[in-house]
Design a protein around this motif. Structure first.
Motif, PDB file in Angstrom:
ATOM      1  N   UNK A  50       0.800  -1.219   0.000  1.00 42.27           N
ATOM      2  CA  UNK A  50       0.000   0.000   0.000  1.00 42.27           C
ATOM      3  C   UNK A  50       0.835   1.272   0.000  1.00 42.27           C
ATOM      4  N   UNK A  51       2.130   1.146  -0.228  1.00 43.02           N
ATOM      5  CA  UNK A  51       3.014   2.297  -0.335  1.00 43.02           C
ATOM      6  C   UNK A  51       3.367   2.503  -1.806  1.00 43.02           C
ATOM      7  N   UNK A  52       3.419   3.745  -2.252  1.00 40.61           N
ATOM      8  CA  UNK A  52       3.736   4.020  -3.648  1.00 40.61           C
ATOM      9  C   UNK A  52       5.225   3.951  -3.954  1.00 40.61           C
ATOM     10  N   UNK A  53       6.075   3.907  -2.934  1.00 37.29           N
ATOM     11  CA  UNK A  53       7.517   3.971  -3.169  1.00 37.29           C
ATOM     12  C   UNK A  53       8.226   2.615  -3.110  1.00 37.29           C
ATOM     13  N   UNK A  54       7.517   1.510  -3.129  1.00 40.69           N
ATOM     14  CA  UNK A  54       8.142   0.185  -3.066  1.00 40.69           C
ATOM     15  C   UNK A  54       8.846  -0.103  -4.390  1.00 40.69           C
ATOM     16  N   UNK A  55      10.127  -0.526  -4.326  1.00 39.52           N
ATOM     17  CA  UNK A  55      10.860  -0.783  -5.561  1.00 39.52           C
ATOM     18  C   UNK A  55      10.689  -2.205  -6.096  1.00 39.52           C
TER      19      UNK A  55
END
Length: 65
Positions: A50-55
């Motif tokens: 649910x985080x937009x910054x996961x690589x």
């Protein structure tokens, strides 16, 4: 009838989604930078962070063989 065995493997994708193939289900999830809360969705076959910054995201998948 022959005994059933469990076969497990990992599927890694870039971004916040990773999918298990047809016939398998998610048994766990892992992620890289920015990892936060997650859920299993779409018929128990998808790891969704649910985080937009996961690589990257990994789905741990299992099926009966």
């Amino acid at each position: 009838a022959p005994a059933k065995r469990t076969s497990c493997f990992s599927v890694t994708n870039s971004g916040k989604l990773s999918f298990c193939p047809v016939g398998s289900v998610v048994t766990g999830c892992a992620c890289g930078y920015g990892c936060g809360s997650w859920d299993v969705g779409v018929g128990e076959t998808t790891c969704h962070y649910q985080s937009n910054s996961v690589d990257w995201t990994t789905a741990c998948c299992c099926r009966l063989t």
